[in-house]
Design an enzyme around this catalytic site. Structure first.
Site, PDB file in Angstrom:
ATOM      1  CB  SER A 239      -0.884  -0.079   1.125  1.00  0.00           C
ATOM      2  OG  SER A 239      -0.034   0.292   2.273  1.00  0.00           O
ATOM      3  CE  LYS A 240      -2.087   6.963  -2.095  1.00  0.00           C
ATOM      4  NZ  LYS A 240      -3.458   7.487  -1.430  1.00  0.00           N
ATOM      5  NE  ARG A 241       0.498   0.620   5.994  1.00  0.00           N
ATOM      6  CZ  ARG A 241       1.137  -0.238   6.273  1.00  0.00           C
ATOM      7  NH1 ARG A 241       2.149  -0.280   7.114  1.00  0.00           N
ATOM      8  NH2 ARG A 241       0.735  -1.699   6.005  1.00  0.00           N
ATOM      9  CG  HIS A 242       4.371  -1.158   1.881  1.00  0.00           C
ATOM     10  ND1 HIS A 242       3.274  -1.363   1.967  1.00  0.00           N
ATOM     11  CD2 HIS A 242       5.020  -1.467   3.261  1.00  0.00           C
ATOM     12  CE1 HIS A 242       2.853  -2.331   3.007  1.00  0.00           C
ATOM     13  NE2 HIS A 242       4.127  -2.135   3.676  1.00  0.00           N
ATOM     14  N   GLY A 243       5.508   2.941  -0.121  1.00  0.00           N
ATOM     15  CA  GLY A 243       6.234   3.832  -1.222  1.00  0.00           C
ATOM     16  C   GLY A 243       5.044   4.272  -2.216  1.00  0.00           C
TER      17      GLY A 243
END
Ligand code: GLU
Length: 471
Positions: A239-243
């Protein structure tokens, strides 16, 4: 019989093309290319609320950048309602589906009841045998088998069996006549002759319903292969948290599309311990035998390393269109050609992204290099005025501007001044680039070109003389 493999990519245009979707597209595309088959693009825009033209355009843009071309389509589900309706009517007519007039509240209650008695929440089949005619508000439900099991013969995961009691009589058409997702997908895949479907394993629960629809329509079931989802470093779903999730965000960060394709394919597929693949190598080697059953983990450092390798291995000329937008963003106006190719050649081994490459290219295009203050103070010392001038004169007199002749002049200057190579090369580097770090001195000089080199060296001499005057 025609054995042509026909795969498809059916994105829903509810946002940009994300890494996971791009990987699915690439798997299907590669498999079609590897098998000399065909690849179909279909836009699944039946959700008129959430689908936008902007997302459709973003998907095309991302696919074009990735270099994934399609042989057929794009088809748009929103333009195919007649075809779905025809199939829905056929299923009702032959008793495979039926009209249901239960209200949503009634269905909710049935679900509650089922849960209370320890079962799965599902529709209880109230209208199943009523043989109702169409009336306003009626939905169409599929008459799912009550016994037995439905088996996915998955090409990646092996057989997966579902007890039919787990499936309820799922809706295939809403009360406004519009098709539900599973119906539309199956009708499309049938009418588009799709015979091989690779998709994320988040779709596994849809697959038995789809298989039942194929059977009810008397059609051959395609081959399915479900690939594990991509995970982030903490093993949760990417998800966005990872990049950044959007594929084109990586284009904007200076990635090479071949590196992106290589990286995404490796998130789930392997070929021994090989990491670097050209596009053609992927087409040649890709098959389903080595798609892992465990999820690929997104590793941005690995992507960066692969990017550097793809940049390093590409021909300079082929990198021009990728680099150009980044040069433009820096206000550098240039054209494809020998000079730019030469510049790229010197920067290729030292650029992990096109942003780095553009940064490194700036000095080549400046009217005059901007001296880094510290570097100039340290290396452009007045006692070097003579050697630098001698070097400039020597280069000016060269009939052939090549590495061998450059080296000879350097040697001469070093010998006459009694200086080692570094003592001459570093000031020259500052004089030509303004900085202490640059591509190799001779290749840089050759790429910069004779005229610019001479004028920059004389400028440095002047600068040193002025510095002397003010001391
Ligand atoms: N449109 C679906 C999605 O975006 C894909 C459906 C399929 O692969 O069958 O996830």
């Amino acid at each position: 019989m025609d054995n042509t493999i026909i795969t498809r990519f059916p994105p829903s245009p509810t946002g940009s093309l994300h890494l996971g979707g791009a990987r699915t597209a690439i798997f299907n595309w590669l498999y079609a290319r590897h098998m000399n088959g065909r690849f179909v693009l279909r836009i699944e825009d039946t959700d008129l609320q959430r689908s936008t033209q902007e997302s459709v355009d973003a998907i095309f843009e991302a696919m074009e950048w990735l270099g994934i071309d399609w042989d057929e389509g794009p088809y748009f589900q929103s333009k195919r309602f007649d075809i779905y309706k025809e199939h829905i009517d056929r299923l009702v007519a032959d008793g495979s589906a039926y009209y249901c007039t239960c209200t949503p509240e009634q269905v909710d209650r049935m679900r509650e009841e089922a849960k209370k008695s320890g079962g799965k929440p599902k529709y209880d089949g109230s209208c199943r045998e009523k043989n109702l005619q169409w009336e306003a508000g009626a939905v169409v439900r599929f008459k799912a088998p009550l016994t037995g099991s439905t088996v996915i013969e998955d090409k990646i995961r092996g057989n997966i069996a579902f007890a039919n009691t787990e499936l309820d009589d799922f809706i295939i058409a809403r009360s406004d006549g519009s098709p539900m997702y599973n119906l539309a997908v199956v009708v499309d895949d049938i009418t588009m002759n799709i015979n091989f479907i690779i998709r994320g394993d988040d779709h596994i629960s849809n697959t038995p319903k789809q298989i039942l629809l194929y059977q009810a329509l008397g059609e051959k079931i395609p081959d399915f292969g479900h690939v594990p989802m991509v995970l982030g470093h903490d093993k949760s779903r990417l998800s966005k948290r990872h990049g950044a999730m959007a594929v084109t965000a990586y284009r904007d960060m200076g990635y090479h599309p071949d590196a992106m394709v290589n990286f995404l394919v490796r998130l789930g597929w392997s070929h021994g311990d090989q990491e670097f693949f050209t596009r053609n190598e992927l087409i040649e080697k890709f098959n389903l035998d080595h798609i892992g059953r465990s999820a690929g983990v997104f590793n941005p450092e690995k992507l960066l390393a692969l990017n550097a390798e793809h940049i390093r291995n590409a021909s300079s000329e082929s990198l021009v269109p990728h680099l150009m937008p980044f040069l433009e963003a820096k206000g550098i106006k240039t054209e494809p050609g020998e000079f730019l190719n030469g510049v790229i050649e010197t920067l290729k081994p030292r650029s992990k992204t096109f942003i780095e490459m553009a940064d490194g290219a700036v000095f080549y295009f400046q009217e005059k290099p901007v001296y880094d203050e510290k570097a100039a103070a340290k290396f452009l010392k007045p006692d070097l005025t003579g050697p630098i001038k001698q070097l400039a004169d020597g280069i000016a007199g060269l009939a052939v501007f090549d590495e061998k002749n450059l080296e000879d002049i350097f040697k001469q200057v070093m010998a006459d001044a009694g200086l080692g190579f570094g003592k001459v090369a570093q000031p020259v580097r500052v004089a030509l680039t303004g900085k202490t770090v640059s591509p190799g001195i001779f290749e840089m000089i050759l790429a910069l070109g004779k005229e610019k080199v001479i004028s920059r060296l004389y400028d440095a001499v002047q600068w040193m003389e002025k510095a002397l005057g003010t001391e």
